[in-house]
Design a protein around this motif. Sequence first.
Motif, PDB file in Angstrom:
ATOM      1  N   HIS A  20      19.449  14.584  -1.980  1.00 43.57           N
ATOM      2  CA  HIS A  20      18.797  13.667  -1.051  1.00 43.57           C
ATOM      3  C   HIS A  20      18.194  12.477  -1.781  1.00 43.57           C
ATOM      4  N   ASP A  21      18.141  11.340  -1.095  1.00 45.05           N
ATOM      5  CA  ASP A  21      17.541  10.143  -1.678  1.00 45.05           C
ATOM      6  C   ASP A  21      16.069   9.988  -1.322  1.00 45.05           C
ATOM      7  N   ASP A  22      15.609  10.696  -0.293  1.00 44.38           N
ATOM      8  CA  ASP A  22      14.233  10.524   0.194  1.00 44.38           C
ATOM      9  C   ASP A  22      13.269  11.309  -0.677  1.00 44.38           C
ATOM     10  N   GLY A  77       0.761  -1.243   0.000  1.00 48.79           N
ATOM     11  CA  GLY A  77       0.000   0.000   0.000  1.00 48.79           C
ATOM     12  C   GLY A  77       0.787   1.284   0.000  1.00 48.79           C
ATOM     13  N   LEU A  78       2.125   1.232  -0.037  1.00 47.47           N
ATOM     14  CA  LEU A  78       2.907   2.465  -0.132  1.00 47.47           C
ATOM     15  C   LEU A  78       2.841   3.000  -1.563  1.00 47.47           C
ATOM     16  N   SER A  79       2.749   4.314  -1.689  1.00 48.67           N
ATOM     17  CA  SER A  79       2.591   4.930  -3.007  1.00 48.67           C
ATOM     18  C   SER A  79       3.927   5.043  -3.738  1.00 48.67           C
ATOM     19  N   ASN A  80       3.882   4.802  -5.035  1.00 50.84           N
ATOM     20  CA  ASN A  80       5.030   4.990  -5.918  1.00 50.84           C
ATOM     21  C   ASN A  80       5.205   6.488  -6.165  1.00 50.84           C
ATOM     22  N   HIS A  81       6.284   7.046  -5.614  1.00 55.84           N
ATOM     23  CA  HIS A  81       6.547   8.487  -5.739  1.00 55.84           C
ATOM     24  C   HIS A  81       7.479   8.816  -6.905  1.00 55.84           C
ATOM     25  N   ARG A  82       7.867   7.827  -7.671  1.00 54.27           N
ATOM     26  CA  ARG A  82       8.875   8.044  -8.699  1.00 54.27           C
ATOM     27  C   ARG A  82       8.554   9.209  -9.625  1.00 54.27           C
ATOM     28  N   PRO A  83       7.367   9.278 -10.232  1.00 53.31           N
ATOM     29  CA  PRO A  83       7.126  10.387 -11.165  1.00 53.31           C
ATOM     30  C   PRO A  83       7.092  11.741 -10.489  1.00 53.31           C
ATOM     31  N   LEU A 121      18.924  12.923 -12.291  1.00 55.07           N
ATOM     32  CA  LEU A 121      17.599  12.349 -12.515  1.00 55.07           C
ATOM     33  C   LEU A 121      17.702  10.857 -12.806  1.00 55.07           C
ATOM     34  N   GLN A 122      18.616  10.490 -13.679  1.00 58.81           N
ATOM     35  CA  GLN A 122      18.780   9.094 -14.053  1.00 58.81           C
ATOM     36  C   GLN A 122      19.223   8.253 -12.863  1.00 58.81           C
ATOM     37  N   ALA A 123      20.188   8.756 -12.104  1.00 60.28           N
ATOM     38  CA  ALA A 123      20.709   8.005 -10.963  1.00 60.28           C
ATOM     39  C   ALA A 123      19.644   7.840  -9.878  1.00 60.28           C
ATOM     40  N   TRP A 124      18.892   8.917  -9.607  1.00 64.49           N
ATOM     41  CA  TRP A 124      17.858   8.815  -8.570  1.00 64.49           C
ATOM     42  C   TRP A 124      16.793   7.803  -8.981  1.00 64.49           C
ATOM     43  N   ALA A 125      16.367   7.851 -10.238  1.00 74.65           N
ATOM     44  CA  ALA A 125      15.349   6.922 -10.717  1.00 74.65           C
ATOM     45  C   ALA A 125      15.818   5.485 -10.592  1.00 74.65           C
ATOM     46  N   ALA A 128      18.000   4.156  -8.578  1.00 73.25           N
ATOM     47  CA  ALA A 128      18.057   3.723  -7.182  1.00 73.25           C
ATOM     48  C   ALA A 128      16.658   3.468  -6.618  1.00 73.25           C
ATOM     49  N   TYR A 129      15.719   4.327  -6.964  1.00 72.10           N
ATOM     50  CA  TYR A 129      14.363   4.212  -6.412  1.00 72.10           C
ATOM     51  C   TYR A 129      13.632   2.992  -6.966  1.00 72.10           C
ATOM     52  N   GLU A 130      13.911   2.645  -8.208  1.00 71.31           N
ATOM     53  CA  GLU A 130      13.170   1.575  -8.872  1.00 71.31           C
ATOM     54  C   GLU A 130      13.352   0.215  -8.202  1.00 71.31           C
ATOM     55  N   ALA A 131      14.402   0.045  -7.418  1.00 73.71           N
ATOM     56  CA  ALA A 131      14.661  -1.251  -6.796  1.00 73.71           C
ATOM     57  C   ALA A 131      13.527  -1.687  -5.877  1.00 73.71           C
ATOM     58  N   ARG A 132      12.771  -0.735  -5.346  1.00 74.78           N
ATOM     59  CA  ARG A 132      11.703  -1.070  -4.405  1.00 74.78           C
ATOM     60  C   ARG A 132      10.349  -1.308  -5.086  1.00 74.78           C
TER      61      ARG A 132
END
Length: 333
Positions: free
Chosen positions: A299-301, A32-38, A54-58, A60-64
Amino acid sequence: MTAGTTTGTSTEDTLARLLTEGRRFAPEYDRGLSNHRPMALLALQRLGADAARLQAWAAAYEARLQPAPAAEAWPTGDAWTGRLGDPSAFAVYRDLFGQWIAHEGAAETLEQVLPALMPGVGAAAFHGPIRVAAAARSGHPDELADALASWASRWLPLGPLPSGDGPESDPEAILRRLRAGRSKQRLIVDRMAEAARDATLHAELARLAIDGAQADALLQRLARLAAKAYALSGNFTALHLVTGCHAMHVLLRFAIDRGAALRACWQAYGVAVVAAQLKPLPPAPLRPWPELVAAAIAHDDEHVIKLVEACREEERAYGGDDWRAAATRVLTP
């Protein structure tokens, strides 16, 4: 009215490509956690992150994240509101809204669907409207279709909407009378759903006078109160009130009935205040915007990134130090 356009600079091209690639991910993950990627990618780009960041952050985030459900066509002839609030309807809604936007245009689609979506503005703890507002700002039609599908499938009514003809004009006075909730639920949206069962809460919220002609003034007041609440508490639900009000600021220009939109926003806002269980923290010294922006880009958050960008936009619109105080809080250990 327009829903934004994507121009040809390198970071905007990178953002557009990453938003297109992001369609392979589901709108939620981890129960139930929201995908915040976009939303976070748009915020990073608006804050000034370069294409490599932008590319690096995306990446890293996609792993979850989890894969999007298989494509599914909307049943011909079905009323589009028939599956609001059905989490299993994301795939058919993304098909429906994709066709709608292709035929009508982004702004026109928003004008047509917002009257039905707004009574469920608390969807996924405001992430429905937050994602739609970000998509409207990005000018990316496929991301807008996915954002609308996310809101529609998680649409959350919170009880009868206030009429807006109450005797009081000060929302802060009403909010101060509300009693903090006691829920132990993991997700904000579940705590909101529990709080919304209280008839006394709805009676208090019904006391606010809401005039569509004064919608901007009321929204500014609610947004500033949210920024102050977050700056004083660092509360995670209050953070979502800040970004949720910023989303409403974006979406109000597409709302045909601004009074109805604000009544729905006010109800969800009041319910969220009860669910938040706010507690004060020691004050944090204000930091300058260049420092805040640089820290957010690094930041990564996703919540830090989104909050800082939303606060900078709200300060540009409304003025005052409340937004910088909120941005400082999110970057204060």
